[in-house]
Design an enzyme around this catalytic site. Structure first.
Site: not given
Length: 456
Positions: A379, A103, A284, A315, A177, A405, A335, A94
């Site tokens: 999660d 990035c 996600q 979650y 992108c 994550c 949740e 890019c």
């Protein structure tokens, strides 16, 4: 009488604050030894005649590089020139790399990045106390698959800028992108055009685009109010570009979004079940990454123990994993986001799923409920499981499947679980956030079998 503004009037004796040390502008040569957790290179001075200083973090460098860099702070520097390039370096795909703020690792090959992330996770788990780890499975999402964009818009004298914030700076116009799905990128020019004509957009706005199965779903947060003309323009825009829903809210508020345009249901499918998520819902990052996480979780489930078996899902979001879990056992899904729970509850009708609204940091699921489960699947957000981890440790369920994550909080919780008698027996590392330092990890924690002592 109103108080005077702080710092006005006569200066008191000895009130002068010590000044920060001046930044040395002299360019220096560094050799990059490794990458730090944020993906910046860790550099040391190559000048053997100079006193050896602490390592310096230099963005956009690779292990093995020798670079000329200038200090930008206490332990930071910016690259001026690559004197000798590392073998791992590649040409970034890019032209906006190092500019747009998105990035951070496009100068490294995708294969090298996945190996680096895998090694970092294994090292982190070892440091947390995990001695015997199973062989790690790994997966990497391909380019041009990211289905969510969080963008900033700014009105300028010559038009609208729509893009991302550069590191510590203003918004960079996203003209291309390599990460986002092409269907999202194709909307940028027409979005700039329509935003420029809207009364609700005075100077600043934020825009979330989720690419659902039904097409792009938009959430706009702006600094003005929508006029009647705005609603007409946006309805025409959505019809032309096949956008099923566009919602709006006042920028920097927590109010629920207002639906300005709804041309068709905005839906996404999880394991054959259609869900209409709330506007701007967490998803996600890619369909491919989502599938890899779901596969890792479902493969890690223990054998079902009959019709009464249940899985506690913490979650749960809108149900990314829920309906896959429900093919294995009854699911109690928790949740904290009201809109996500409402969407999940609507879709759960007729399925083996019960959705519960619960702020798990303030009102965690009790240990008694957790202890009776076939498995606890969680999660958690970037900050980790928080107070809910106390209940899990008290309950000591046989199997815990942890989707993380944020490896840093995973390592913290891993240390606690290991001390409580668990071991990691399944490990999957997913590079869902391509060309960044972020990593997704799926771990199965199982209670160690107690040694039996023979009676004589």
């Amino acid at each position: 009488m109103a108080r005077k503004a702080e710092g006005r009037g006569r200066r008191r004796p000895h009130s002068r604050q010590p000044s920060s040390p001046a930044i040395d502008p002299t360019p220096r040569r560094y050799r990059i030894e490794a990458l730090g957790v944020s993906g910046d290179g860790i550099g040391r001075l190559t000048d053997t005649g100079a006193p050896q200083a602490a390592p310096v973090f230099i963005p956009y460098t690779a292990p093995g590089d020798e670079v000329l860099a200038r200090s930008t702070g206490k332990d930071r520097a910016s690259i001026l020139e690559i004197c000798a390039a590392a073998l791992e370096r590649v040409t970034p795909p890019c032209s906006l790399f190092e500019t747009c703020g998105g990035c951070s690792l496009q100068h490294l090959s995708a294969e090298w990045i996945l190996e680096w992330k895998t090694a970092e996770v294994i090292t982190g788990l070892h440091r947390a106390g995990a001695v015997d780890l199973p062989p790690a499975a790994s997966f990497q999402t391909p380019p041009a698959t990211r289905r969510r964009a969080d963008l900033a818009a700014r009105r300028k004298h010559d038009g609208v800028i729509l893009g991302l914030h550069r590191r510590g700076g203003d918004v960079v116009d996203l003209t291309e992108c390599s990460l986002l799905h092409p269907e999202i990128v194709s909307l940028f020019p027409v979005l700039r055009t329509v935003l420029e004509r809207l009364d609700l957009f005075r100077r600043e706005a934020d825009l979330v685009i989720n690419l659902l199965d039904s097409g792009p779903d938009l959430l706009l947060a702006s600094d003005g109010l929508p006029s009647t003309a705005d609603r007409t323009k946006l309805a025409a825009f959505c019809k032309t570009h096949r956008i099923s829903r566009l919602c709006w809210k006042q920028k920097d508020t927590q109010e629920n979004p207002e639906t300005l345009v709804q041309l068709a249901p905005s839906v996404i499918t999880f394991d054959g079940v259609e869900i209409e998520p709330p506007s701007g819902a967490f998803l996600q990052a890619s369909r491919e990454g989502e599938a890899a996480i779901r596969t890792a979780v479902l493969d890690a489930l223990p054998p079902s123990k009959g019709r009464k078996a249940k899985i506690i899902e913490l979650y749960a979001g809108c149900g990314t994993l829920t309906f896959g879990l429900a093919t294995h056992a009854r699911v109690e899904a928790y949740e904290g986001h009201p809109g996500a729970v409402e969407a999940l509850a609507r879709a759960a009708a007729g399925h083996n799923v019960t959705a519960h609204l619960r702020d798990l940091n303030r009102q965690p699921v009790e240990a008694k409920e957790l202890a009776s489960s076939l498995a606890v699947v969680l999660d958690p957000p970037h900050s980790g499981a928080g107070l809910q981890m106390d209940g899990i440790l008290e309950a000591r369920p046989e199997v815990i499947i942890y989707v993380s994550c944020n490896p840093r909080t995973l390592y913290r919780d891993t240390g606690r679980l290991l001390k409580a008698g668990y071991q990691i027996d399944v490990l999957t590392i997913i590079d869902q956030f391509l060309w960044s330092a972020e990593t997704e990890v799926v771990c199965r924690f199982s209670r160690k079998a107690q040694k039996r002592h023979n009676k004589h």
